[in-house]
Every structure is written in structure tokens, then in C-alpha cells.
Scaffold this motif. Sequence first.
Motif, mmCIF file in Angstrom:
data_model
loop_
_atom_site.group_PDB
_atom_site.id
_atom_site.type_symbol
_atom_site.label_atom_id
_atom_site.label_comp_id
_atom_site.label_asym_id
_atom_site.label_seq_id
_atom_site.Cartn_x
_atom_site.Cartn_y
_atom_site.Cartn_z
ATOM 1 N N GLU A 22 54.850 37.470 28.763
ATOM 2 C CA GLU A 22 55.129 38.007 30.100
ATOM 3 C C GLU A 22 55.738 39.394 29.956
ATOM 4 O O GLU A 22 56.789 39.552 29.355
ATOM 5 N N LYS A 23 55.053 40.395 30.507
ATOM 6 C CA LYS A 23 55.520 41.774 30.406
ATOM 7 C C LYS A 23 55.410 42.472 31.756
ATOM 8 O O LYS A 23 54.482 43.233 32.008
ATOM 9 N N GLY A 24 56.342 42.192 32.635
ATOM 10 C CA GLY A 24 56.381 42.900 33.909
ATOM 11 C C GLY A 24 55.194 42.601 34.797
ATOM 12 O O GLY A 24 54.979 41.472 35.204
ATOM 13 N N GLN A 25 54.386 43.614 35.068
ATOM 14 C CA GLN A 25 53.251 43.478 35.982
ATOM 15 C C GLN A 25 52.021 42.853 35.339
ATOM 16 O O GLN A 25 51.012 42.652 35.994
ATOM 17 N N LYS A 26 52.100 42.558 34.028
ATOM 18 C CA LYS A 26 50.955 41.975 33.327
ATOM 19 C C LYS A 26 51.424 40.804 32.473
ATOM 20 O O LYS A 26 52.508 40.827 31.906
ATOM 21 N N ASP A 27 50.569 39.798 32.400
ATOM 22 C CA ASP A 27 50.752 38.712 31.450
ATOM 23 C C ASP A 27 49.622 38.818 30.435
ATOM 24 O O ASP A 27 48.504 39.222 30.765
ATOM 25 N N PHE A 28 49.914 38.449 29.194
ATOM 26 C CA PHE A 28 48.905 38.408 28.143
ATOM 27 C C PHE A 28 48.869 36.997 27.578
ATOM 28 O O PHE A 28 49.905 36.352 27.440
ATOM 29 N N TYR A 29 47.682 36.526 27.276
ATOM 30 C CA TYR A 29 47.494 35.208 26.679
ATOM 31 C C TYR A 29 46.742 35.390 25.375
ATOM 32 O O TYR A 29 45.654 35.964 25.352
ATOM 33 N N VAL A 30 47.321 34.918 24.282
ATOM 34 C CA VAL A 30 46.709 35.028 22.968
ATOM 35 C C VAL A 30 46.252 33.627 22.557
ATOM 36 O O VAL A 30 47.035 32.680 22.611
ATOM 37 N N GLY A 31 44.984 33.496 22.175
ATOM 38 C CA GLY A 31 44.460 32.191 21.781
ATOM 39 C C GLY A 31 43.393 32.319 20.719
ATOM 40 O O GLY A 31 42.873 33.408 20.447
ATOM 41 N N VAL A 51 42.617 38.024 23.278
ATOM 42 C CA VAL A 51 43.774 38.428 24.073
ATOM 43 C C VAL A 51 43.273 38.626 25.493
ATOM 44 O O VAL A 51 42.375 39.435 25.737
ATOM 45 N N ILE A 52 43.831 37.866 26.417
ATOM 46 C CA ILE A 52 43.460 37.930 27.823
ATOM 47 C C ILE A 52 44.589 38.617 28.575
ATOM 48 O O ILE A 52 45.757 38.321 28.357
ATOM 49 N N GLU A 53 44.238 39.533 29.468
ATOM 50 C CA GLU A 53 45.214 40.257 30.283
ATOM 51 C C GLU A 53 45.035 39.855 31.735
ATOM 52 O O GLU A 53 43.910 39.751 32.222
ATOM 53 N N ALA A 54 46.146 39.621 32.431
ATOM 54 C CA ALA A 54 46.090 39.264 33.850
ATOM 55 C C ALA A 54 47.187 39.994 34.606
ATOM 56 O O ALA A 54 48.337 40.037 34.166
ATOM 57 N N GLU A 55 46.820 40.598 35.731
ATOM 58 C CA GLU A 55 47.813 41.198 36.624
ATOM 59 C C GLU A 55 48.646 40.081 37.227
ATOM 60 O O GLU A 55 48.155 38.982 37.473
ATOM 61 N N ASN A 62 46.808 36.864 38.423
ATOM 62 C CA ASN A 62 45.552 37.090 39.140
ATOM 63 C C ASN A 62 44.368 37.012 38.196
ATOM 64 O O ASN A 62 44.469 36.464 37.107
ATOM 65 N N GLN A 63 43.285 37.630 38.595
ATOM 66 C CA GLN A 63 42.066 37.717 37.790
ATOM 67 C C GLN A 63 42.416 38.161 36.376
ATOM 68 O O GLN A 63 43.235 39.046 36.176
ATOM 69 N N SER A 64 41.771 37.558 35.394
ATOM 70 C CA SER A 64 42.043 37.908 34.010
ATOM 71 C C SER A 64 40.845 38.619 33.376
ATOM 72 O O SER A 64 39.722 38.499 33.850
ATOM 73 N N TYR A 65 41.122 39.354 32.314
ATOM 74 C CA TYR A 65 40.117 40.150 31.625
ATOM 75 C C TYR A 65 40.338 40.035 30.120
ATOM 76 O O TYR A 65 41.470 39.890 29.662
ATOM 77 N N ILE A 66 39.265 40.162 29.359
ATOM 78 C CA ILE A 66 39.392 40.226 27.899
ATOM 79 C C ILE A 66 39.980 41.589 27.541
ATOM 80 O O ILE A 66 39.397 42.622 27.843
ATOM 81 N N LYS A 67 41.132 41.577 26.946
ATOM 82 C CA LYS A 67 41.778 42.809 26.489
ATOM 83 C C LYS A 67 41.314 43.131 25.063
ATOM 84 O O LYS A 67 41.082 44.279 24.710
ATOM 85 N N ALA A 68 41.183 42.070 24.234
ATOM 86 C CA ALA A 68 40.762 42.270 22.847
ATOM 87 C C ALA A 68 40.205 40.972 22.291
ATOM 88 O O ALA A 68 40.565 39.883 22.748
ATOM 89 N N HIS A 69 39.306 41.105 21.326
ATOM 90 C CA HIS A 69 38.849 39.964 20.531
ATOM 91 C C HIS A 69 38.907 40.429 19.087
ATOM 92 O O HIS A 69 38.367 41.478 18.729
ATOM 93 N N LEU A 70 39.624 39.659 18.272
ATOM 94 C CA LEU A 70 39.993 40.121 16.944
ATOM 95 C C LEU A 70 39.510 39.187 15.847
ATOM 96 O O LEU A 70 39.627 37.968 15.965
ATOM 97 N N LYS A 71 39.013 39.796 14.778
ATOM 98 C CA LYS A 71 38.602 39.054 13.591
ATOM 99 C C LYS A 71 39.699 39.161 12.539
ATOM 100 O O LYS A 71 40.684 39.879 12.727
ATOM 101 N N ASN A 72 39.481 38.474 11.445
ATOM 102 C CA ASN A 72 40.446 38.469 10.351
ATOM 103 C C ASN A 72 40.881 39.882 9.970
ATOM 104 O O ASN A 72 40.041 40.753 9.752
ATOM 105 N N GLY A 73 42.185 40.120 9.934
ATOM 106 C CA GLY A 73 42.725 41.407 9.520
ATOM 107 C C GLY A 73 42.810 42.459 10.610
ATOM 108 O O GLY A 73 43.401 43.509 10.402
ATOM 109 N N GLU A 74 42.247 42.200 11.786
ATOM 110 C CA GLU A 74 42.282 43.191 12.865
ATOM 111 C C GLU A 74 43.557 43.045 13.695
ATOM 112 O O GLU A 74 44.198 41.997 13.695
ATOM 113 N N GLU A 75 43.889 44.115 14.407
ATOM 114 C CA GLU A 75 45.039 44.068 15.308
ATOM 115 C C GLU A 75 44.764 44.876 16.559
ATOM 116 O O GLU A 75 43.857 45.695 16.598
ATOM 117 N N SER A 76 45.575 44.601 17.592
ATOM 118 C CA SER A 76 45.411 45.283 18.869
ATOM 119 C C SER A 76 46.786 45.589 19.446
ATOM 120 O O SER A 76 47.707 44.778 19.346
#
Length: 138
Positions: A22-31, A51-55, A62-76
Motif C-alpha cells: 500500500e503506497k498512498g494513491q496506488k496499491d501494488f500486488y506482487v505474485g 506486479v499489478i498496480e491499482a489506483e 480500482n481497475q488494475s493494470y500489469i505494471k511488470a512481469h519479471l523473469k529470473n534475475g530481473e527487477e522493476s
Amino acid sequence: GRLGGAGEWKPGSDRMVSVKIEKGQKDFYVGFNRAAGANVDNKEFSDEVTVIEAEVTATRSNQSYIKAHLKNGEESTLQSNIKVKVCNIVTNIEPGYADVAIYDPNKSEGSCDKTTSAPTEKRPTGSPTSSKPTESPT
């Protein structure tokens, strides 16, 4: 931490399926989008960390969006003070899992190491050199 996929989750499992940040005006979900069980026919991002981002509104995300999709060794970078790093993805066993580091890059490098060095081997100190108590200061 270690994330398991929803398609392989079972009651009593000690693995998290997602982490909410939970970060203020946005929530992020990592799975971990494990391509197994009910998710075996994933169309996108199979066996990747997502990583899913939602206002945020006053009561819910609210509506959620893909913020990032990461493979082994990657970061965002999610925000200036939040990064997600994929340390390891294991899919050749059941249940599969992803080890991730979620960290503040201003305070840490997001180490994937989970272990600390072994304690040094110190022997207990020897017996006192004198059985006589020390004198009180004057």
C-alpha cells in the motif's frame, strides 16, 4: 520472501500467493503467475513474477493494470522507494515457487541472500583467576 502460485496452493500451505504493498494513491500486488492447476493454460506471463498496480479509492482498489512481469534475475522499480527483484524461480518441482526481494533502494541493495554467516566459534572464558572478591573502591 517465497511466493507460491495460486494454481498449486493448498489449505495449510505456508507460502504466500501474493503480497500487497500500500503506497498512498496506488496499491501494488506482487505474485507468482505459476502455470499449474487452474492456471495451467495461462495466456501471458506464465511462470513469471507479476506486479499489478491499482489506483486506490476511499474504500477499495480500482481497475488494475500489469505494471511488470519479471523473469529470473530481473527487477522493476515501482516507485522511487520500492523495487521488486526476482531472486529465483523454481518450476521443476511441485509446488513451484519464486523467491523475491521487495526493498527500498535508498536503504538496501535488495540482497537475495537469506542466510547469514556461521557464528564464530568462541570457547567459554576460563574460570576466574582468583576466588577472592575484588575490593570496593574507596
